[in-house]
Design a protein around this motif. Structure first.
Motif, PDB file in Angstrom:
ATOM      1  N   THR A  18      -7.952  -9.070   0.861  1.00 44.52           N
ATOM      2  CA  THR A  18      -7.243  -7.562   1.171  1.00 44.52           C
ATOM      3  C   THR A  18      -7.999  -6.737  -0.196  1.00 44.52           C
ATOM      4  O   THR A  18      -6.463  -6.667  -0.642  1.00 44.52           O
ATOM      5  CB  THR A  18      -5.857  -7.408   1.857  1.00 44.52           C
ATOM      6  N   LYS A  41      -3.368  -7.090 -11.277  1.00 47.94           N
ATOM      7  CA  LYS A  41      -3.396  -7.317  -9.802  1.00 47.94           C
ATOM      8  C   LYS A  41      -2.355  -8.370  -9.524  1.00 47.94           C
ATOM      9  O   LYS A  41      -1.468  -8.729 -10.829  1.00 47.94           O
ATOM     10  CB  LYS A  41      -4.711  -8.168  -9.807  1.00 47.94           C
ATOM     11  N   ASP A  54      -8.609  -4.218   5.025  1.00 46.63           N
ATOM     12  CA  ASP A  54      -8.758  -2.960   3.873  1.00 46.63           C
ATOM     13  C   ASP A  54      -9.027  -2.162   5.411  1.00 46.63           C
ATOM     14  O   ASP A  54      -9.167  -0.661   4.595  1.00 46.63           O
ATOM     15  CB  ASP A  54      -9.517  -3.608   3.145  1.00 46.63           C
ATOM     16  N   GLU A  55     -10.402  -2.579   6.061  1.00 45.07           N
ATOM     17  CA  GLU A  55     -11.179  -1.226   6.864  1.00 45.07           C
ATOM     18  C   GLU A  55     -10.350  -0.575   7.962  1.00 45.07           C
ATOM     19  O   GLU A  55     -10.437   0.860   8.051  1.00 45.07           O
ATOM     20  CB  GLU A  55     -12.230  -1.982   8.346  1.00 45.07           C
ATOM     21  N   HIS A  91      -7.235   0.224   6.655  1.00 44.02           N
ATOM     22  CA  HIS A  91      -6.493   1.317   6.112  1.00 44.02           C
ATOM     23  C   HIS A  91      -7.034   2.850   5.054  1.00 44.02           C
ATOM     24  O   HIS A  91      -6.999   3.065   5.219  1.00 44.02           O
ATOM     25  CB  HIS A  91      -5.699   0.989   5.091  1.00 44.02           C
ATOM     26  N   ARG A  92      -8.849   1.924   5.402  1.00 49.54           N
ATOM     27  CA  ARG A  92      -9.236   3.333   5.172  1.00 49.54           C
ATOM     28  C   ARG A  92      -9.543   4.438   6.299  1.00 49.54           C
ATOM     29  O   ARG A  92      -9.240   5.679   5.906  1.00 49.54           O
ATOM     30  CB  ARG A  92     -10.894   2.613   4.956  1.00 49.54           C
ATOM     31  N   GLN A 147      -4.432  -3.927  -3.906  1.00 47.71           N
ATOM     32  CA  GLN A 147      -4.836  -4.458  -5.105  1.00 47.71           C
ATOM     33  C   GLN A 147      -4.112  -2.766  -5.921  1.00 47.71           C
ATOM     34  O   GLN A 147      -3.038  -2.959  -6.795  1.00 47.71           O
ATOM     35  CB  GLN A 147      -5.213  -4.061  -5.967  1.00 47.71           C
ATOM     36  N   CYS A 148      -4.133  -2.003  -4.680  1.00 47.39           N
ATOM     37  CA  CYS A 148      -4.011  -0.185  -5.350  1.00 47.39           C
ATOM     38  C   CYS A 148      -4.410   0.054  -6.463  1.00 47.39           C
ATOM     39  O   CYS A 148      -3.551   0.151  -7.836  1.00 47.39           O
ATOM     40  CB  CYS A 148      -2.145  -0.265  -4.781  1.00 47.39           C
ATOM     41  N   ARG A 189       0.823  -1.347   0.137  1.00 48.33           N
ATOM     42  CA  ARG A 189      -0.340  -0.111  -0.128  1.00 48.33           C
ATOM     43  C   ARG A 189       1.056   0.918  -0.121  1.00 48.33           C
ATOM     44  O   ARG A 189       0.801   2.213   0.792  1.00 48.33           O
ATOM     45  CB  ARG A 189      -1.130   0.332   1.240  1.00 48.33           C
ATOM     46  N   GLU A 244      -8.106  -4.350  -1.593  1.00 48.40           N
ATOM     47  CA  GLU A 244      -7.172  -3.073  -1.991  1.00 48.40           C
ATOM     48  C   GLU A 244      -6.364  -3.087  -1.933  1.00 48.40           C
ATOM     49  O   GLU A 244      -5.793  -2.007  -2.040  1.00 48.40           O
ATOM     50  CB  GLU A 244      -8.231  -1.867  -1.136  1.00 48.40           C
ATOM     51  N   SER A 286      -3.010  -8.981  -2.671  1.00 46.07           N
ATOM     52  CA  SER A 286      -4.509  -9.721  -1.960  1.00 46.07           C
ATOM     53  C   SER A 286      -4.989  -9.903  -0.957  1.00 46.07           C
ATOM     54  O   SER A 286      -6.307 -10.335  -0.658  1.00 46.07           O
ATOM     55  CB  SER A 286      -5.278 -10.521  -3.317  1.00 46.07           C
TER      56      SER A 286
END
Length: 954
Positions: free
Chosen positions: A780, A683, A362-363, A365-366, A784-785, A302, A782, A770
């Motif tokens: 995860t 990806k 992911d949550e 890092h959001r 994958q950017c 990330r 997200e 991923s």
């Protein structure tokens, strides 16, 4: 040495604030744990201690939900039964800046100060490697030990201890030494920080438990004092531990079992360590592992988080704090300790290792994105207020020298080095408040119907600068007065672009946008270019100034010639793409895969900007890369196949990857700035930029925490991972002793020096993953950017020593933005006018001691047109500047440097402000020895802090 063994059971829970669950999920469990802990301490006096994982933030997190429990919690902290500190958070050391590491320690101490107790334990239980200057930092903070879990032992994935012969230390105790020679007693969690969890209270089970665990601990311990950590990740407390200790004592009458704490344990160990302890030097980032994992690839997980973190840190420590210090010293705005502390804490809530490393769900890092924004918004506001307060206080008579119709503005260089650079700013040349006209549309029409004069940029000495001035038309704006309601207006704006030259470090300089007719033909005829006598010329796809010749090749790569010695570097910034079937923690290229590169592609190259002080060439490369890993990868992840055993490959399906790169060369500069953008639609892959150095060297240097660490190009013999990626902060460079190539970056924390015969520096621009990895299956997507990405870095060739040549100073200054604000009658003065100067004094140079670097200072009623807060011998030195701020404890002006060299260096610093005394200080900003000279000899690799006592804080 005593014969009888003592088992020290230290109760704790390793509290990752967020990781495989979102923060608030962990938060709920923390509240439950703390409730249970307080109840246990109330009910059982034999449950003696609990170590709060080295973090003062846990107290904040708990009391946010349970403020009603503050009295109970604080009682046990004061009593010493709950121990916390010395850190605010358990950070990742290599992914947070030097100053952020210090702020973490400083704020942890500040949080604990009201209680009168603090765990003076250098606690690094789960850092993904440890910074080499930690012993020096800890010693300066009065901490003589470090307790850590990684970096000097064979540790495999999922924290498994690997049997091997290659231990840097035969014991779990050792001496850890920083490059400057500072030493602490190092204590390794040789059997990890959960080797004493869930001690059985049943005699039969306890016998089996201790027979095994005692043997494991005795294998490494150098003293009879054996450490057992009673807890693990998010581990509920063991309420029956006193009973388990009683049972254990009966089973092993020759062993003392005690419910201990780190202070008592470390004191006991320190008294009995043998004389033959191994000395471990510098960074703890051992590759004596299972051959694959040091978790270093979290530096590229990330990447967007790393970029935001770099921006936030730079804004706070290199812009906002210096500007706030300048405003304080000028007597025009009080230093906002409380708001800066809030901004730092908010930023540091993203610094725990599972957060900043990008290795959570992911949550998590959001939520980090919001914290980054909140911290930056506070820092931006404070920086703007400080700069505008100074600009508003500049002497009106001095500003009047430019005449009617001039628009003065102030440029601040908050870097620690004198620098030149292209400034872009928007200035108001006229404005009308809404009450002045019938409606905003009419006001805008009036403003835009007025012809603008032809402007030039001029400094206080009369020098005229080449500039581009663009009319932006009428725009909405507003003032926020302190004594009345907001004041909206319409304003005529212009955009001004020019190159400021040789602006001193930690200083400001005033310029003006002046009608050309007021300047005169003679002055305009002698108009200065962007860097004295230098200009940037463009010839086809070649940019050239007086120092560099830069050519974009047909494939979009770069050839850079350093004109002073004719050294040429070719094939720079070729892009490499490979698959990644690892996870957020570990990069793993598919077995047998050949890397793709842009070497043989054709680029579209065009000029996008050309003027005397800056030119920009754009390269566009159109590429097709595999869309993702194949179906095997999906199955292997689901079945938890270890990443080292995965057989997945990349799919044959492709997606476009269009890479747009802009190369910028400024007049007088030896730095080629690179800005690369692309829309990632693929990806499971990694994208890197390659910079072949062609230099003969078996090691390289990399910006780390308060040092340019020297690292070998070839990994340890146990390292079987084909990738040898490492952490970096601001730069990495390779040198053969006579010449070198440095690559600077903005938030790109992973690099590798390839073993390709060229010592190619590879900088990771993106890694798309991923899954979280580690102990379970956590998707995860997200990570994958996907989507638009932009990265920035720079190329800097040099000769001789990287520091003395100015290359390192350029690398440190490169990410620091200029601050430019308007001065004079059109400036937004209303917000600052009502602010009380420090101590109620007028903001005049005589009372504040602000020294002018200009020939003419301001009058007694205002500040001078130019001023420098601190000057130092920045040329031809191995010192690096680190911080300018105020101490929260004393309001002393704190200035910090560090020596990048193994040789002594001379610091010649001069304060451009009135001060009564200066002290040698430390990382906790305490006054130490009185300094009587402005010259100081700085030992090899030393971090040196000075505390200036000013008239305001005496």
């Amino acid at each position: 040495m005593s014969e009888k063994k003592t088992v020290h059971l230290i109760s704790h829970t390793h509290w990752d604030r967020e990781w495989y669950m979102p923060y608030e999920h962990h938060h709920v469990l923390l509240v439950e744990l703390m409730d249970k802990l307080l109840d246990t301490l109330d009910q059982d006096p034999e449950y003696r201690y609990f170590h709060l994982d080295g973090q003062t933030i846990i107290r904040e997190d708990y009391l946010q939900v349970r403020p009603d429990q503050q009295e109970r919690l604080d009682h046990y902290i004061r009593e010493g039964r709950i121990q916390f500190g010395p850190w605010y958070v358990l950070q990742d050391e290599f992914l947070t800046s030097s100053e952020a590491n210090l702020r973490n320690l400083l704020i942890g101490h500040q949080d604990a100060k009201p209680f009168g107790v603090l765990s003076k334990t250098g606690y690094f239980p789960d850092s993904f490697g440890n910074m080499g200057q930690a012993p020096q930092i800890l010693q300066q903070a009065g901490i003589g030990n470090a307790v850590f879990g990684r970096g000097v032992k064979p540790t495999g994935f999922n924290n498994a201890v690997v049997d091997a012969d290659s231990y840097e230390s035969p014991y779990s105790e050792m001496i850890w030494r920083s490059p400057d020679g500072s030493e602490v007693l190092g204590i390794l969690f040789a059997n990890w920080y959960c080797n004493g969890m869930e001690v059985p209270a049943d005699a039969e089970k306890a016998k089996a438990y201790w027979d095994k665990n005692l043997a494991e601990a005795e294998k490494f311990a150098s003293t009879p004092h054996l450490l057992f950590m009673n807890g693990c990740d998010h581990q509920p407390i063991q309420t029956d531990l006193p009973e388990a200790i009683r049972v254990s004592s009966e089973l092993y009458p020759d062993i003392d079992f005690v419910h201990s704490n780190f202070d008592d344990y470390i004191e006991a160990v320190a008294k009995e360590v043998p004389d033959d302890l191994a000395v471990i030097e510098g960074e703890l980032r051992s590759q004596h592992t299972d051959g694959w994992g040091t978790l270093v690839n979290t530096a590229s997980a990330r990447v967007y988080l790393k970029q935001l973190n770099q921006q936030g840190q730079t804004l706070l420590e290199k812009v906002t704090e210096p500007l706030a210090t300048m405003a304080h010293l000028a007597g025009v705005k009080a230093y906002s300790h409380h708001l800066l502390n809030y901004a730092w804490k908010t930023l540091m809530q993203n610094h725990p290792h599972d957060s900043i490393c990008g290795c959570s769900v992911d949550e998590v890092h959001r939520e980090m994105l919001t914290r980054f924004a909140k911290s930056s918004h506070v820092a931006e506001k404070l920086a703007r207020q400080s700069a505008e307060a100074i600009a508003s206080a500049i002497d009106a008579e001095s500003l009047a020298r430019w005449g009617e119709g001039a628009v003065p503005f102030v440029a601040f260089n908050t870097a620690g080095w004198t620098r030149s650079g292209v400034l872009e700013t928007e200035l108001l040349v006229d404005k009308k408040f809404f009450p002045e006209g019938p409606n905003p549309q009419a006001l805008a029409g009036q403003l835009e119907s007025t012809p603008l004069p032809t402007f030039v940029v001029q400094d206080e000495g009369g020098r005229v600068y080449a500039a581009e001035i663009t009319d932006l038309g009428a725009h909405f704006g507003y003032d926020l007065p302190k004594d009345r309601f907001r004041q909206p207006y319409m304003a005529r704006k212009v955009k001004v672009t020019f190159q400021a030259t040789d602006v001193p470090s930690l200083a400001y300089r005033t310029y003006a946008l002046v009608p050309a007719e007021a300047v005169g033909a003679a002055a305009q005829a002698t108009q200065a270019d962007a860097a004295g006598t230098d200009t940037v010329n463009v010839n086809g796809t070649t940019l050239e100034n007086g120092k560099l010749k830069v050519t974009v090749a047909s494939n979009g790569s770069l050839t850079v010639e350093r004109k002073q010695d004719g050294t040429v570097y070719s094939g720079l910034n070729i892009f490499e793409n490979t698959g990644d079937i690892g996870n957020e923690y570990v990069y793993r290229q598919p077995e047998g895969e050949t890397a793709l590169t842009t070497e043989h592609l054709q680029a579209d190259v065009r000029i996008v900007e050309q003027n005397p002080f800056r030119a920009v060439l754009e390269s566009v490369v159109r590429w097709e890369i595999p869309a993702s890993a194949d179906e095997t990868f999906i199955r292997e992840k689901r079945q938890m196949v270890p990443f080292t055993e995965r057989t997945a490959q990349r799919t044959e399906q492709t997606v476009p990857l269009v890479i747009t790169t802009r190369y910028t060369l400024e007049a007088g500069s030896e730095l080629v700035k690179v800005r690369t953008s692309f829309d990632n639609q693929a990806k499971d892959h990694r994208l890197r930029a390659l910079f072949p150095t062609g230099l003969n060297a078996d090691h390289h240097y990399v910006d780390s925490i308060f040092e340019a660490a020297k690292r070998d190009n070839v990994p340890a013999k146990e390292w079987i991972n084909p990738s040898n990626a490492q952490h970096q902060q601001a730069f990495v460079h390779v040198t053969d002793g006579e010449r070198g190539l440095l690559i600077a970056n903005q938030g790109l924390n992973e690099y590798e020096v390839l073993r390709d015969g060229q010592n190619t520096i590879a900088v990771t621009l993106l890694r798309a993953s991923s899954e979280l990895g580690d102990w379970g299956v956590f998707e995860t997507p997200e990570a994958q950017c996907l989507g638009e990405q932009t990265v920035e870095y720079a190329i800097r060739p040099f000769a001789g020593d990287a520091a003395k040549s100015g290359a390192i100073g350029d690398a440190y200054s490169y990410p620091i933005p200029w601050t430019v604000v308007q001065a004079g009658t059109l400036a937004d003065h209303s917000e600052r006018a009502a602010e009380k100067p420090v101590g109620g004094a007028k903001p005049d140079a005589a009372s504040t001691g602000v020294a002018s670097t200009a020939a003419s200072a301001g009058s007694a009623n205002g500040l001078p047109l130019s001023s420098q807060v601190v000057s130092w011998n920045e040329q031809d030195t191995t010192l690096a500047f680190s911080a300018l701020k105020l101490s929260a404890e004393t309001d002393d002006v704190i200035a910090r440097w560090y020596n990048l060299s193994g040789e002594e260096a001379s610091l010649q610093a001069s304060a451009g402000f009135g001060h009564e005394t200066a002290y040698e200080s430390d990382v906790l900003e305490r006054r130490r020895e009185l300094l009587s000279e402005r010259h100081d000899t700085i030992g090899a690799y030393k971090i040196v802090t000075r505390a200036y006592v000013t008239r305001q804080n005496r």
